[in-house]
Design a protein around this motif. Structure first.
Motif, PDB file in Angstrom:
ATOM      1  N   LEU A  28      52.433 -15.478 -17.422  1.00  0.00           N
ATOM      2  CA  LEU A  28      51.989 -15.084 -18.765  1.00  0.00           C
ATOM      3  C   LEU A  28      52.513 -13.701 -19.139  1.00  0.00           C
ATOM      4  CD1 LEU A  28      48.293 -16.365 -18.642  1.00  0.00           C
ATOM      5  CD2 LEU A  28      50.199 -17.368 -19.921  1.00  0.00           C
ATOM      6  N   ASP A  29      52.483 -12.794 -18.174  1.00  0.00           N
ATOM      7  CA  ASP A  29      52.968 -11.433 -18.449  1.00  0.00           C
ATOM      8  C   ASP A  29      54.446 -11.422 -18.816  1.00  0.00           C
ATOM      9  OD1 ASP A  29      50.472 -10.396 -17.930  1.00  0.00           O
ATOM     10  OD2 ASP A  29      50.916  -9.840 -15.852  1.00  0.00           O
ATOM     11  N   ALA A  30      55.196 -12.382 -18.272  1.00  0.00           N
ATOM     12  CA  ALA A  30      56.630 -12.429 -18.540  1.00  0.00           C
ATOM     13  C   ALA A  30      56.972 -13.139 -19.847  1.00  0.00           C
ATOM     14  CB  ALA A  30      57.348 -13.127 -17.385  1.00  0.00           C
ATOM     15  N   ALA A  31      55.988 -13.767 -20.477  1.00  0.00           N
ATOM     16  CA  ALA A  31      56.228 -14.492 -21.724  1.00  0.00           C
ATOM     17  C   ALA A  31      56.423 -13.527 -22.891  1.00  0.00           C
ATOM     18  CB  ALA A  31      55.054 -15.430 -22.010  1.00  0.00           C
ATOM     19  N   ASP A  32      57.124 -13.987 -23.915  1.00  0.00           N
ATOM     20  CA  ASP A  32      57.335 -13.153 -25.097  1.00  0.00           C
ATOM     21  C   ASP A  32      56.020 -12.811 -25.779  1.00  0.00           C
ATOM     22  OD1 ASP A  32      60.070 -13.216 -24.692  1.00  0.00           O
ATOM     23  OD2 ASP A  32      60.375 -14.955 -25.995  1.00  0.00           O
ATOM     24  N   ASP A  33      55.090 -13.764 -25.782  1.00  0.00           N
ATOM     25  CA  ASP A  33      53.770 -13.558 -26.384  1.00  0.00           C
ATOM     26  C   ASP A  33      52.726 -14.074 -25.394  1.00  0.00           C
ATOM     27  OD1 ASP A  33      51.420 -13.528 -27.843  1.00  0.00           O
ATOM     28  OD2 ASP A  33      52.353 -14.248 -29.687  1.00  0.00           O
ATOM     29  N   PRO A  34      52.271 -13.223 -24.450  1.00  0.00           N
ATOM     30  CA  PRO A  34      51.339 -13.690 -23.411  1.00  0.00           C
ATOM     31  C   PRO A  34      50.078 -14.333 -23.958  1.00  0.00           C
ATOM     32  CG  PRO A  34      52.235 -11.553 -22.836  1.00  0.00           C
ATOM     33  CD  PRO A  34      52.678 -11.830 -24.239  1.00  0.00           C
ATOM     34  N   ALA A  35      49.515 -13.780 -25.033  1.00  0.00           N
ATOM     35  CA  ALA A  35      48.281 -14.337 -25.584  1.00  0.00           C
ATOM     36  C   ALA A  35      48.507 -15.741 -26.131  1.00  0.00           C
ATOM     37  CB  ALA A  35      47.735 -13.425 -26.678  1.00  0.00           C
ATOM     38  N   ALA A  36      49.621 -15.938 -26.822  1.00  0.00           N
ATOM     39  CA  ALA A  36      49.927 -17.258 -27.366  1.00  0.00           C
ATOM     40  C   ALA A  36      50.213 -18.257 -26.246  1.00  0.00           C
ATOM     41  CB  ALA A  36      51.120 -17.169 -28.314  1.00  0.00           C
ATOM     42  N   GLU A  37      50.902 -17.808 -25.202  1.00  0.00           N
ATOM     43  CA  GLU A  37      51.200 -18.693 -24.083  1.00  0.00           C
ATOM     44  C   GLU A  37      49.931 -19.098 -23.349  1.00  0.00           C
ATOM     45  OE1 GLU A  37      53.560 -21.003 -21.540  1.00  0.00           O
ATOM     46  OE2 GLU A  37      53.931 -20.106 -23.509  1.00  0.00           O
ATOM     47  N   ARG A  38      49.003 -18.159 -23.153  1.00  0.00           N
ATOM     48  CA  ARG A  38      47.723 -18.482 -22.518  1.00  0.00           C
ATOM     49  C   ARG A  38      46.964 -19.507 -23.354  1.00  0.00           C
ATOM     50  NH1 ARG A  38      43.722 -16.819 -18.923  1.00  0.00           N
ATOM     51  NH2 ARG A  38      45.088 -15.236 -18.024  1.00  0.00           N
ATOM     52  N   ALA A  39      46.956 -19.315 -24.668  1.00  0.00           N
ATOM     53  CA  ALA A  39      46.257 -20.251 -25.550  1.00  0.00           C
ATOM     54  C   ALA A  39      46.879 -21.641 -25.465  1.00  0.00           C
ATOM     55  CB  ALA A  39      46.293 -19.737 -26.987  1.00  0.00           C
ATOM     56  N   ALA A  40      48.210 -21.712 -25.357  1.00  0.00           N
ATOM     57  CA  ALA A  40      48.880 -23.002 -25.266  1.00  0.00           C
ATOM     58  C   ALA A  40      48.539 -23.703 -23.954  1.00  0.00           C
ATOM     59  CB  ALA A  40      50.386 -22.817 -25.392  1.00  0.00           C
ATOM     60  N   LEU A  41      48.508 -22.950 -22.857  1.00  0.00           N
ATOM     61  CA  LEU A  41      48.156 -23.538 -21.566  1.00  0.00           C
ATOM     62  C   LEU A  41      46.715 -24.045 -21.572  1.00  0.00           C
ATOM     63  CD1 LEU A  41      49.805 -21.066 -19.022  1.00  0.00           C
ATOM     64  CD2 LEU A  41      50.595 -23.340 -19.682  1.00  0.00           C
ATOM     65  N   ALA A  42      45.821 -23.266 -22.180  1.00  0.00           N
ATOM     66  CA  ALA A  42      44.421 -23.684 -22.248  1.00  0.00           C
ATOM     67  C   ALA A  42      44.261 -24.926 -23.116  1.00  0.00           C
ATOM     68  CB  ALA A  42      43.564 -22.543 -22.787  1.00  0.00           C
ATOM     69  N   ALA A  43      45.016 -24.990 -24.205  1.00  0.00           N
ATOM     70  CA  ALA A  43      44.861 -26.083 -25.164  1.00  0.00           C
ATOM     71  C   ALA A  43      45.333 -27.423 -24.611  1.00  0.00           C
ATOM     72  CB  ALA A  43      45.624 -25.757 -26.441  1.00  0.00           C
ATOM     73  N   ARG A  44      46.263 -27.416 -23.655  1.00  0.00           N
ATOM     74  CA  ARG A  44      46.751 -28.689 -23.139  1.00  0.00           C
ATOM     75  C   ARG A  44      45.764 -29.355 -22.183  1.00  0.00           C
ATOM     76  NH1 ARG A  44      51.869 -27.301 -19.082  1.00  0.00           N
ATOM     77  NH2 ARG A  44      50.646 -26.516 -17.321  1.00  0.00           N
ATOM     78  N   GLN A  45      44.702 -28.641 -21.795  1.00  0.00           N
ATOM     79  CA  GLN A  45      43.637 -29.233 -20.998  1.00  0.00           C
ATOM     80  C   GLN A  45      42.484 -29.586 -21.933  1.00  0.00           C
ATOM     81  OE1 GLN A  45      44.351 -27.349 -16.637  1.00  0.00           O
ATOM     82  NE2 GLN A  45      43.347 -25.989 -18.058  1.00  0.00           N
ATOM     83  N   PRO A  46      41.977 -30.820 -21.892  1.00  0.00           N
ATOM     84  CA  PRO A  46      40.958 -31.257 -22.838  1.00  0.00           C
ATOM     85  C   PRO A  46      39.735 -30.344 -22.913  1.00  0.00           C
ATOM     86  CG  PRO A  46      41.865 -33.155 -21.756  1.00  0.00           C
ATOM     87  CD  PRO A  46      42.468 -31.958 -21.083  1.00  0.00           C
ATOM     88  N   THR A  47      39.407 -29.666 -21.811  1.00  0.00           N
ATOM     89  CA  THR A  47      38.268 -28.746 -21.855  1.00  0.00           C
ATOM     90  C   THR A  47      38.572 -27.495 -22.669  1.00  0.00           C
ATOM     91  OG1 THR A  47      39.034 -27.796 -19.765  1.00  0.00           O
ATOM     92  CG2 THR A  47      37.289 -29.468 -19.645  1.00  0.00           C
ATOM     93  N   GLY A  48      39.847 -27.250 -22.958  1.00  0.00           N
ATOM     94  CA  GLY A  48      40.222 -26.105 -23.780  1.00  0.00           C
ATOM     95  C   GLY A  48      40.253 -24.787 -23.043  1.00  0.00           C
ATOM     96  N   ARG A  49      40.296 -24.815 -21.729  1.00  0.00           N
ATOM     97  CA  ARG A  49      40.353 -23.578 -20.947  1.00  0.00           C
ATOM     98  C   ARG A  49      41.092 -23.821 -19.651  1.00  0.00           C
ATOM     99  NH1 ARG A  49      37.056 -23.756 -16.539  1.00  0.00           N
ATOM    100  NH2 ARG A  49      35.314 -25.219 -16.543  1.00  0.00           N
ATOM    101  N   LEU A  50      41.506 -22.727 -19.010  1.00  0.00           N
ATOM    102  CA  LEU A  50      42.106 -22.839 -17.695  1.00  0.00           C
ATOM    103  C   LEU A  50      41.036 -23.155 -16.653  1.00  0.00           C
ATOM    104  CD1 LEU A  50      44.623 -19.827 -17.638  1.00  0.00           C
ATOM    105  CD2 LEU A  50      44.949 -22.153 -18.518  1.00  0.00           C
ATOM    106  N   VAL A  51      41.462 -23.787 -15.580  1.00  0.00           N
ATOM    107  CA  VAL A  51      40.579 -24.054 -14.455  1.00  0.00           C
ATOM    108  C   VAL A  51      40.427 -22.760 -13.656  1.00  0.00           C
ATOM    109  CG1 VAL A  51      40.268 -25.459 -12.379  1.00  0.00           C
ATOM    110  CG2 VAL A  51      41.445 -26.420 -14.375  1.00  0.00           C
ATOM    111  N   SER A  52      39.253 -22.527 -13.086  1.00  0.00           N
ATOM    112  CA  SER A  52      39.055 -21.340 -12.254  1.00  0.00           C
ATOM    113  C   SER A  52      39.395 -21.654 -10.800  1.00  0.00           C
ATOM    114  CB  SER A  52      37.613 -20.833 -12.345  1.00  0.00           C
ATOM    115  OG  SER A  52      36.737 -21.676 -11.619  1.00  0.00           O
ATOM    116  N   ALA A  53      39.800 -20.635 -10.074  1.00  0.00           N
ATOM    117  CA  ALA A  53      40.084 -20.813  -8.645  1.00  0.00           C
ATOM    118  C   ALA A  53      38.849 -21.278  -7.894  1.00  0.00           C
ATOM    119  CB  ALA A  53      40.617 -19.505  -8.058  1.00  0.00           C
TER     120      ALA A  53
END
Length: 264
Positions: free
Chosen positions: A202-227
């Motif tokens: 994410l830090d290496a992405a052009d827009d980290p916030a937008a990339e995080r939102a895209a990763l979260a959105a592709r999971q039906p729960t709408g968030r990243l999984v926790s470790a």
């Protein structure tokens, strides 16, 4: 051979009390969360990792691509902790790109860590696991770290997906090979997990916030999984309480594998 620990027996303390667990890649991310969870459930934990750890575990520096180092690390665990009942093959590395983007050396490096590393560590641990299965505890389990990439086509993940597809097939083959020895083999398929590795992407992405939102959105729960959520799944599969579960994969992916939601 079947496990002789009653899945409902709570009189012996925490469910993993007196069991020895080995976690590869256990110094950070999912591996660290898993080591902590197994420890919290009573296991004596050994972490095999190239990085150091300040946690209250037996830490053994180890590169899973080094045959000699792996055998020495397993021998140290058996000598220091008395055996191995649980092996969590978590060590792994990522890769991005299509089949055009990764050189042959990168393919060899990723497959050596993600696939051959599992075979290498498990082979070294098998004598101890067989002894654990036949011993008084009657419990031996291997849990491999797979991925949603093994069951869903993800863009820009050709090499990583190939490695995790191999882990899924390897898990089932290992389960068939060792079920009659009393050794269960399963795997966990995480979705996108909020780990230091994902953080670096994410830090290496052009827009980290937008990339995080895209990763979260592709999971039906709408968030990243926790470790921690992955660690809970690993602990379940590693436990005597899942003694009838082998040769299977458990998706912990926010519904990504099985759900197809309508767009709002």
């Amino acid at each position: 051979m079947t496990a002789r620990i009653s899945p409902t027996a709570d009189t012996r303390g925490p469910e993993l009390q007196d069991l020895v667990a080995v976690v590869t890649g256990g110094a950070s991310g999912i591996g660290l969360a898993t080591a902590r969870e197994l420890h919290a459930r009573g296991a004596r934990v050994a972490v095999l990792d190239r990085a150091a750890s300040d946690e209250p575990f037996l830490h053994i520096p180890c590169d899973v691509t080094d045959d000699e180092a792996v055998r020495a690390a397993v021998d140290t665990v058996v000598r220091e902790l008395g055996g191995i009942h649980i092996l969590v093959n978590n060590a792994g590395i990522g890769a991005q790109g299509t089949v055009e983007d990764n050189a042959s050396d990168e393919w060899r490096r990723v497959l050596d860590v993600n696939v051959i590393g599992i075979a290498r560590v498990t082979a070294a641990a098998l004598p101890a696991l067989r002894k654990a299965a036949a011993g008084g505890e009657g419990h031996a389990a291997v849990v491999n770290m797979c991925s949603i990439a093994a069951t869903a086509g993800l863009p820009q993940r050709a090499l990583y997906s190939a490695s995790k597809g191999a882990v899924l097939a390897l898990t089932r083959a290992m389960a068939a090979d060792h079920v009659r020895e009393g050794i269960r083999v399963t795997c966990v398929n995480p979705g996108t997990v909020d780990t230091p590795w994902v953080g670096r992407l994410l830090d290496a992405a052009d827009d980290p916030a937008a990339e995080r939102a895209a990763l979260a959105a592709r999971q039906p729960t709408g968030r990243l999984v926790s470790a921690d959520e992955i660690a809970y799944a690993v602990a379940y599969l590693a436990s005597p309480r899942s003694g009838a579960t082998t040769g299977t994969d458990l998706a912990v992916d926010g519904g990504m594998q099985g759900l197809r939601l309508r767009s709002e």
